[in-house]
Enzyme design. Structure first.
Site: not given
Length: 305
Positions: A136, A165
Site C-alpha cells: 500500500y 495499491k
C-alpha cells in the site's frame, strides 16, 4: 487460492453495534452485496475498516466470517498496519493460520522510516509468510513513499510481493510502474477520485472505498473501462464523483458509513475516538449523499462485459 490482483477489491468497513461490538449481521449483508455486484476480492482491516482500533480477536473473527460468507468465490485479504516489524510478522502469521489468502502491507506506522528501513520492513514480513502481498503506497496520508528504486529491490528479492495499491495521487506513476516492471507487479488504484483515469492509464484494478455503499456502480465503471466503453463509464463516474470525494477526508469512515445507511448496507456506528458526524458537517455530507441518491443512474448490464 491464487489472487489475480485485478478488478474491484472493496476495502470494506467494519460494522459495529451501538454497544461497540462487531455487527456480523450487517457485515454479512454488505459482503453479500459486494459479491452480488461482482467484486474480485475483499480487503479487511484497512483505514476504512478502522484497523487501528481492532483487537487481534476481532481481526480473527472478521477473517473467518468473511471466509465463511465468500465460500471461495473471491480471495480474502487482510491489511497489516503495525508499529513494529515483530508485530507485523505476527499478524501475517496469524492471518495465514486463520485462512486469509493475501496481505496488504502499509509501511511502519508512527515512525517515519527511511527508504532502507522501509524496504527491510517489507522484506522481513514477506519472507515470513507464503501469502501473496500487495504493498500500500500512500505517501500523502502515511508520509512514506515506496519509490521505483525501492520496488526494484523488493520485487527482485520477494517473489510473493505481487501488487501495489497505488495511492501517490500521481496518475503518471501508473505508467512509470508499467514501463519499469511490466506485468511483474499488478497496479490497483487506491484513490477513488482517480480510479477511472488510473484504469485508462493501465491500472489493473481498483481498491475502492465508496464501493462499500455502491458496489454495483463501482464494478460497472471498472467493467466498462476495461471493455472500452469509456463514454458510459464516464456517465456513471461523473454522477459518482461528489460521493467519491467523501473518501479523501480524515472522516472518510464516518462519511462512507453514512452513505451505507442511505443504500441500506450499513449503520453509522464507528469506534471511538472516531465519532459519528455531527451538526453542520453531518448535514453537508448527508446533502451530498441525498443529492446523489435522487439521481442515481440506471446501470447497463455490465457483469458479462
Amino acid at each position: 487460492m491464487a489472487i489475480k490482483w485485478e478488478g474491484v477489491m472493496p476495502a470494506v468497513t467494519t460494522k459495529f453495534t451501538k454497544d461497540d461490538e462487531l455487527d456480523l449481521v450487517t457485515f454479512e449483508k454488505n459482503i453479500n452485496a459486494q459479491l452480488e455486484a461482482g467484486v474480485n476480492g475483499i480487503i479487511l482491516g484497512g483505514t476504512l475498516g478502522e484497523a487501528s482500533t481492532l483487537t487481534p480477536a476481532e481481526k480473527e473473527t472478521l477473517v473467518k466470517k468473511t471466509l465463511e460468507i465468500t465460500a471461495g468465490q473471491v480471495p480474502v485479504i487482510i491489511n497489516i498496519a503495525e508499529q513494529s516489524t515483530k508485530e507485523a510478522i505476527q499478524v501475517a502469521k496469524n492471518a495465514e493460520a486463520w485462512g486469509a489468502q493475501g496481505l496488504m502491507l502499509l509501511p511502519p506506522m508512527r515512525y517515519k522510516a527511511t527508504d532502507y528501513e522501509t524496504v527491510v520492513y517489507f522484506k522481513e514480513i514477506a519472507k515470513n509468510t507464503s501469502l501473496p502481498i500487495m504493498i500500500y503506497n500512500n505517501p500523502v496520508d502515511y508520509k512514506i513513499e515506496v519509490t521505483i528504486d525501492m520496488f526494484e529491490e523488493l520485487l527482485a528479492d520477494c517473489p510473493n510481493i505481487e501488487a501495489v495499491k497505488e495511492s501517490t495521487r500521481d496518475i503518471s506513476n501508473v505508467t512509470r510502474l508499467k514501463n519499469k516492471f511490466g506485468d511483474r507487479i499488478k497496479i490497483l488504484c487506491g484513490v477513488d477520485t482517480l480510479a477511472l483515469e488510473s484504469m485508462v492509464a493501465g491500472a489493473d484494478g481498483w481498491v475502492a472505498g465508496l464501493v462499500a455503499a455502491y458496489p454495483a456502480e463501482t464494478v460497472a465503471i471498472y467493467k466498462l473501462v476495461k471493455s472500452g466503453d469509456i463514454a458510459e463509464a464516464l456517465r456513471i463516474y461523473r454522477w459518482f464523483m461528489p460521493l467519491l470525494e467523501l473518501d479523501i477526508s480524515p472522516q472518510l469512515v464516518q462519511n462512507i458509513k453514512l452513505a451505507e445507511v442511505a443504500t441500506g448496507l450499513g449503520t453509522e456506528y464507528v469506534r471511538a475516538p472516531r465519532l459519528v458526524l455531527q451538526g453542520a458537517e453531518r448535514e453537508r455530507v448527508k446533502g451530498i449523499i441525498d443529492a446523489a441518491m435522487a439521481v442515481r443512474p440506471e446501470l447497463v448490464e455490465y457483469k458479462s462485459l
